[in-house]
Motif scaffolding. Structure first.
Motif, PDB file in Angstrom:
ATOM      1  N   ASP A  30      71.194 -42.047  -0.190  1.00 15.69           N
ATOM      2  CA  ASP A  30      70.638 -43.380  -0.394  1.00 15.69           C
ATOM      3  C   ASP A  30      70.017 -43.470  -1.782  1.00 15.69           C
ATOM      4  OD1 ASP A  30      69.707 -46.040   0.556  1.00 15.69           O
ATOM      5  OD2 ASP A  30      67.727 -45.121   0.286  1.00 15.69           O
ATOM      6  N   ASN A  31      70.536 -44.401  -2.572  1.00 14.13           N
ATOM      7  CA  ASN A  31      70.002 -44.620  -3.912  1.00 14.13           C
ATOM      8  C   ASN A  31      69.940 -43.340  -4.739  1.00 14.13           C
ATOM      9  OD1 ASN A  31      69.637 -47.392  -3.485  1.00 14.13           O
ATOM     10  ND2 ASN A  31      67.589 -47.072  -2.607  1.00 14.13           N
ATOM     11  N   GLY A  32      71.022 -42.572  -4.679  1.00 12.98           N
ATOM     12  CA  GLY A  32      71.130 -41.378  -5.511  1.00 12.98           C
ATOM     13  C   GLY A  32      70.401 -40.157  -4.979  1.00 12.98           C
ATOM     14  N   THR A  33      69.877 -40.234  -3.750  1.00 12.12           N
ATOM     15  CA  THR A  33      69.103 -39.124  -3.193  1.00 12.12           C
ATOM     16  C   THR A  33      69.516 -38.850  -1.750  1.00 12.12           C
ATOM     17  OG1 THR A  33      67.202 -39.749  -4.567  1.00 12.12           O
ATOM     18  CG2 THR A  33      66.772 -38.268  -2.717  1.00 12.12           C
ATOM     19  N   TRP A  34      69.585 -37.578  -1.379  1.00  7.63           N
ATOM     20  CA  TRP A  34      69.816 -37.202   0.008  1.00  7.63           C
ATOM     21  C   TRP A  34      68.500 -37.266   0.763  1.00  7.63           C
ATOM     22  CZ3 TRP A  34      74.441 -36.858   2.137  1.00  7.63           C
ATOM     23  CH2 TRP A  34      75.545 -36.630   1.308  1.00  7.63           C
ATOM     24  N   ARG A  35      68.456 -38.053   1.852  1.00  5.90           N
ATOM     25  CA  ARG A  35      67.226 -38.241   2.609  1.00  5.90           C
ATOM     26  C   ARG A  35      67.440 -37.808   4.066  1.00  5.90           C
ATOM     27  NH1 ARG A  35      63.780 -40.993  -0.646  1.00  5.90           N
ATOM     28  NH2 ARG A  35      64.712 -42.261  -2.312  1.00  5.90           N
ATOM     29  N   GLN A  36      66.478 -37.069   4.594  1.00  2.35           N
ATOM     30  CA  GLN A  36      66.571 -36.518   5.950  1.00  2.35           C
ATOM     31  C   GLN A  36      66.575 -37.629   6.992  1.00  2.35           C
ATOM     32  OE1 GLN A  36      66.986 -33.448   7.142  1.00  2.35           O
ATOM     33  NE2 GLN A  36      66.610 -33.918   9.307  1.00  2.35           N
ATOM     34  N   LEU A  37      67.490 -37.525   7.961  1.00  6.52           N
ATOM     35  CA  LEU A  37      67.516 -38.470   9.069  1.00  6.52           C
ATOM     36  C   LEU A  37      66.533 -38.037  10.143  1.00  6.52           C
ATOM     37  CD1 LEU A  37      71.360 -39.056   9.486  1.00  6.52           C
ATOM     38  CD2 LEU A  37      69.691 -40.661   8.570  1.00  6.52           C
ATOM     39  N   GLU A  38      66.173 -38.993  10.990  1.00  6.42           N
ATOM     40  CA  GLU A  38      65.307 -38.723  12.127  1.00  6.42           C
ATOM     41  C   GLU A  38      65.941 -39.323  13.375  1.00  6.42           C
ATOM     42  OE1 GLU A  38      61.469 -40.345  11.412  1.00  6.42           O
ATOM     43  OE2 GLU A  38      61.230 -39.362   9.447  1.00  6.42           O
ATOM     44  N   ARG A  39      65.464 -38.874  14.515  1.00  4.87           N
ATOM     45  CA  ARG A  39      65.952 -39.449  15.761  1.00  4.87           C
ATOM     46  C   ARG A  39      65.563 -40.925  15.809  1.00  4.87           C
ATOM     47  NH1 ARG A  39      64.509 -36.167  21.021  1.00  4.87           N
ATOM     48  NH2 ARG A  39      65.626 -34.631  19.732  1.00  4.87           N
ATOM     49  N   GLY A  40      66.530 -41.776  16.134  1.00  6.94           N
ATOM     50  CA  GLY A  40      66.281 -43.214  16.160  1.00  6.94           C
ATOM     51  C   GLY A  40      66.672 -43.915  14.869  1.00  6.94           C
ATOM     52  N   SER A  41      66.999 -43.175  13.809  1.00  5.77           N
ATOM     53  CA  SER A  41      67.408 -43.795  12.547  1.00  5.77           C
ATOM     54  C   SER A  41      68.725 -44.547  12.724  1.00  5.77           C
ATOM     55  CB  SER A  41      67.605 -42.730  11.455  1.00  5.77           C
ATOM     56  OG  SER A  41      66.392 -42.079  11.161  1.00  5.77           O
ATOM     57  N   VAL A  42      68.831 -45.706  12.073  1.00  6.44           N
ATOM     58  CA  VAL A  42      70.062 -46.502  12.056  1.00  6.44           C
ATOM     59  C   VAL A  42      70.733 -46.296  10.707  1.00  6.44           C
ATOM     60  CG1 VAL A  42      71.047 -48.816  12.218  1.00  6.44           C
ATOM     61  CG2 VAL A  42      69.050 -48.216  13.604  1.00  6.44           C
ATOM     62  N   VAL A  43      71.996 -45.971  10.744  1.00 10.39           N
ATOM     63  CA  VAL A  43      72.707 -45.646   9.513  1.00 10.39           C
ATOM     64  C   VAL A  43      73.560 -46.822   9.070  1.00 10.39           C
ATOM     65  CG1 VAL A  43      74.340 -44.064   8.435  1.00 10.39           C
ATOM     66  CG2 VAL A  43      72.744 -43.222  10.159  1.00 10.39           C
ATOM     67  N   ASP A  44      73.409 -47.211   7.831  1.00  8.33           N
ATOM     68  CA  ASP A  44      74.198 -48.302   7.263  1.00  8.33           C
ATOM     69  C   ASP A  44      75.678 -47.943   7.181  1.00  8.33           C
ATOM     70  OD1 ASP A  44      72.281 -50.154   6.962  1.00  8.33           O
ATOM     71  OD2 ASP A  44      72.072 -49.991   4.796  1.00  8.33           O
ATOM     72  N   ASP A  45      76.501 -48.987   7.217  1.00  6.55           N
ATOM     73  CA  ASP A  45      77.934 -48.808   7.031  1.00  6.55           C
ATOM     74  C   ASP A  45      78.211 -48.201   5.659  1.00  6.55           C
ATOM     75  OD1 ASP A  45      80.489 -49.063   8.038  1.00  6.55           O
ATOM     76  OD2 ASP A  45      80.834 -50.980   7.059  1.00  6.55           O
ATOM     77  N   HIS A  46      79.211 -47.317   5.589  1.00  8.02           N
ATOM     78  CA  HIS A  46      79.667 -46.664   4.352  1.00  8.02           C
ATOM     79  C   HIS A  46      78.719 -45.567   3.874  1.00  8.02           C
ATOM     80  CE1 HIS A  46      82.200 -50.438   3.086  1.00  8.02           C
ATOM     81  NE2 HIS A  46      82.330 -50.129   4.372  1.00  8.02           N
ATOM     82  N   ARG A  47      77.640 -45.343   4.572  1.00  8.82           N
ATOM     83  CA  ARG A  47      76.670 -44.350   4.106  1.00  8.82           C
ATOM     84  C   ARG A  47      77.228 -42.936   4.236  1.00  8.82           C
ATOM     85  NH1 ARG A  47      72.684 -46.019   1.131  1.00  8.82           N
ATOM     86  NH2 ARG A  47      72.336 -47.693   2.629  1.00  8.82           N
ATOM     87  N   GLN A  48      77.051 -42.137   3.222  1.00 12.08           N
ATOM     88  CA  GLN A  48      77.495 -40.743   3.243  1.00 12.08           C
ATOM     89  C   GLN A  48      76.501 -39.911   4.041  1.00 12.08           C
ATOM     90  OE1 GLN A  48      78.243 -39.488  -0.753  1.00 12.08           O
ATOM     91  NE2 GLN A  48      79.247 -37.571  -0.161  1.00 12.08           N
ATOM     92  N   ILE A  49      77.005 -39.140   5.017  1.00 11.25           N
ATOM     93  CA  ILE A  49      76.153 -38.355   5.910  1.00 11.25           C
ATOM     94  C   ILE A  49      76.577 -36.896   5.827  1.00 11.25           C
ATOM     95  CG2 ILE A  49      75.390 -38.020   8.291  1.00 11.25           C
ATOM     96  CD1 ILE A  49      76.283 -40.995   8.754  1.00 11.25           C
TER      97      ILE A  49
END
Length: 319
Positions: A30-49
């Motif tokens: 997200d915005n040039g940075t890898w950010r840790q996901l959490e339980r309950g997080s909603v992921v945007d379309d096209h987002r790299q995981i």
């Protein structure tokens, strides 16, 4: 700053993918940075995981799920206005459970294949060598995007693809037919040719020219057992049905070395038994006059490449 839309902790919409289970380091870009996901997080379309070694994450939407294990990387695309989800898998292992609908609505695409379903449960593993699909339930259409072929793979079967391996299906039950992308079913010899091309091997084809010589041609070889029915065969094919010469010499040899199906006497030349019927009278016997024809003289077949009345040098007659 992390955008709220990327990983919202608020109630998800029906078409959102939400982190239902999580263990270890799983991040989204997200915005040039890898950010840790959490339980309950909603992921945007096209987002790299991306999940790291030892991690595990499950995304859910209604009755469907996308599961990542170990070192894996994906993007999730939902086609606007349609019920069609595509998971672009860069590498790693992804398990899909798709709701059963009457239309194809879920696919996983790797650099080597695409797995497309109406409803099923399957696992896709991919690395820089190739990709594999394991079907746990239902039917998965597997498209080999490297070699442009396709097959429907069923429960209990696997399908593998790489740059050097055309769609290869194994497992329980009847192995399904492989077809072109246009739906034309390929015969086994056509598939074999594709496999040979992919692996870089050549098919050896035996060619019999009209002059009675047996010749072997290979795409990757310069070897050819070429003989013209008159002595000097190349190769060591054992002669069959050879007859000792009755002319010069002792005529005692019964097994000559004819070269690869040439109707020639080896180095013990007898009356030039090539190209036609038995030569008579001009025997030119070599060192021993033991002319043995190999399988087929000039007129291939178990012909008699014997000089009938050949004379060797000073010999005046038979014993």
């Amino acid at each position: 700053m992390l955008s709220v839309s990327a990983f919202s902790m608020e109630a998800a919409h029906a078409d959102d993918w939400v982190v239902a289970r999580l263990r270890g380091a799983v991040s989204a870009f997200d915005n040039g940075t890898w950010r840790q996901l959490e339980r309950g997080s909603v992921v945007d379309d096209h987002r790299q995981i991306r999940s790291l070694d030892g991690s595990h994450v499950v995304f859910t939407r209604d009755k469907e799920s996308i599961e990542l294990t170990g070192a894996s990387e994906i993007r999730i695309y939902d086609r606007a206005g349609e019920r069609m989800t595509t998971v672009l898998q860069a590498y790693g292992t992804v398990a899909i459970e798709a709701e059963h609908l009457n239309v194809q609505h879920f696919s996983v695409q790797t650099p080597y294949l695409a797995a497309i379903v109406k409803g099923t449960k399957f696992i896709v593993t991919s690395n820089d060598q190739g990709s594999r699909v394991e079907v746990e339930r239902g039917i998965v259409q597997v498209q080999d995007t490297v070699h442009d072929v396709v097959a429907n793979v069923v429960q209990g079967q696997d399908a593998a693809v790489s740059t050097t391996e055309v769609l290869d299906i194994s497992g329980v039950g009847r192995i399904p037919p492989i077809a072109t992308m246009e739906g034309i079913v390929l015969a086994q010899d056509e598939i074999a040719i594709q496999r040979d091309k992919a692996s870089g091997s050549a098919t050896t084809v035996a060619v019999t020219p009209g002059n009675g010589n047996s010749e072997t041609k290979s795409e990757n070889s310069n070897s050819g057992n070429n003989g013209n029915g008159n002595g000097n065969g190349n190769g060591n094919g054992s002669s069959g049905s050879s007859n000792p010469s009755n002319g010069s010499g002792d005529g005692s040899s019964s097994t000559g070395n004819s070269g690869g199906g040439n109707g020639n006497s080896g180095s013990n030349g007898n009356g030039n038994s090539g190209g036609g019927n038995d030569s008579s009278g001009n025997g030119n016997s070599g060192n021993s006059g033991s002319g043995n024809s190999g399988h087929g003289n000039g007129n291939s077949g178990h012909g008699n490449g014997n000089s009938s009345h050949g004379h060797s040098g000073d010999d005046d007659g038979e014993d």
